[in-house]
Design a protein around this motif. Structure first.
Motif, PDB file in Angstrom:
ATOM      1  N   ARG B  45      58.450 -51.947-147.423  1.00 36.89           N
ATOM      2  CA  ARG B  45      59.471 -52.462-148.553  1.00 36.89           C
ATOM      3  C   ARG B  45      59.262 -53.812-149.006  1.00 36.89           C
ATOM      4  O   ARG B  45      59.698 -54.200-149.991  1.00 36.89           O
ATOM      5  N   GLY B 149      64.204 -61.612-148.790  1.00 36.96           N
ATOM      6  CA  GLY B 149      64.864 -60.113-149.010  1.00 36.96           C
ATOM      7  C   GLY B 149      65.944 -60.120-147.801  1.00 36.96           C
ATOM      8  O   GLY B 149      66.143 -60.798-146.874  1.00 36.96           O
ATOM      9  N   ARG B 166      73.074 -57.364-154.961  1.00 37.85           N
ATOM     10  CA  ARG B 166      72.006 -56.865-155.846  1.00 37.85           C
ATOM     11  C   ARG B 166      72.126 -57.217-157.392  1.00 37.85           C
ATOM     12  O   ARG B 166      71.084 -58.017-157.854  1.00 37.85           O
ATOM     13  N   GLN B 171      66.720 -58.863-153.331  1.00 38.03           N
ATOM     14  CA  GLN B 171      65.969 -57.515-152.944  1.00 38.03           C
ATOM     15  C   GLN B 171      66.682 -57.267-151.812  1.00 38.03           C
ATOM     16  O   GLN B 171      66.360 -57.581-150.626  1.00 38.03           O
ATOM     17  N   GLU B 173      67.239 -53.820-149.435  1.00 36.19           N
ATOM     18  CA  GLU B 173      66.874 -52.798-148.937  1.00 36.19           C
ATOM     19  C   GLU B 173      67.616 -52.094-148.038  1.00 36.19           C
ATOM     20  O   GLU B 173      67.585 -52.612-146.949  1.00 36.19           O
TER      21      GLU B 173
END
Lengths: 193, 193
Positions: B45, B149, B166, B171, B173
């Motif tokens: 990712r 991230g 977000r 980013q 995940e």
């Protein structure tokens, strides 16, 4: 001289009060490659033991234990430290005194994660007076499980923890045993292994 | 459904008060194989990001972060939690409020381990209200480093942390996002990814 001893000489910093700072690679920033090498060394030293679980204690033991666990292909349980006990369910609890922080803590493991079938390798980053380690041993024994061995990254050989644990008959393997260190000169002397 | 979601359905236990117990594989006993699979998923990712360091927070983030770090071939730094600040040297400190423990803590990282050259992946086991995570982000930004991230094992999608992070443009995940869960029936519903 093994890879951990070399790294201690390169990046360890001796401070007054018998303090060795290894926070750039061991217990604040963590060198995962180094941990992998340490895992191989522990695997070779405990190759004949039927280890099926690794036990460590939060916080700085966890990273080493997880990488070491890959060598043994077993799960890791980390004991929690708490001044009060408010965890849910049945727990093994051992009260230990911290040398570094001058306070008493409870070392806690949920009973469901240790049983008489378990053959445990205890892993931690430092051994000095061995208080936390004694708490972990007591918990393994309270569960009826077997302490197959104890793997320590850095032992302060001039403090009593290692001698006591070995005198009790445990296979204690420390990758670096410091015989003496000097905050003025920065000198670090390891025990021959 | 990914391997973590499957494991949550198999071994996770829903408790009253929106509590999900995953202590048999994630945050007390740790399944290192599972962490390896999670690491591969995070690597895929964040494949296009120039990550050179992983940042997590003690205690239960550390094991995941170390195994994930192998996929990225980078060191891990873990932030310390403390109610008082008595660590030596120059520190980045962010005060955060804990949802679980109903108290304020300081999140602390030594300044020497984060710099403007660092491209950081933040890893943690849980995201609910995101207080600890906001503290970690503040620390990375205070260092002039870049948050490339954020990788979370389990996000409680019915709480606000994920949406806020977000919305701020990060980013984020999460390998498993729980839309709802029911302590009476044990039902767990994941968000489609």
């Amino acid at each position: 001289m093994n890879v951990l001893e070399e790294r201690i000489l390169k990046d360890g910093i001796v401070k007054e009060g018998n303090v060795l700072k290894v926070d750039s690679f061991l217990n604040h920033q963590m060198d995962i490659h180094l941990f992998g090498e340490m895992g191989k060394e522990f695997k070779s030293r405990f190759a004949d033991k039927p280890i099926n679980k690794i036990l460590t204690i939060e916080a700085s033991g966890i990273g080493i234990a997880c990488i070491v666990a890959q060598q043994f292909d077993v799960p890791v349980v980390f004991a929690k430290k708490s001044q009060s006990i408010n965890l849910e369910g049945e727990m093994y609890v051992a009260e230990v005194e911290s040398f570094t922080h001058k306070c008493k803590n409870n070392v806690i493991v949920a009973q469901k994660f240790l049983s008489p079938e378990d053959h445990v390798l205890i892993i931690d980053d430092f051994l000095a007076n061995g208080c936390a380690l004694q708490g972990l041993i007591r918990i393994v024994q309270a569960a009826g499980a077997t302490v197959e061995g104890i793997g320590i990254a850095i032992e302060k050989g001039f403090q009593s923890g290692g001698r006591i644990i070995r005198n009790l008959g445990f296979q204690l393997e420390s990758l670096a045993v410091i015989e003496k260190m000097n905050a003025q000169t920065g000198e670090i002397v390891f025990r021959e292994q």
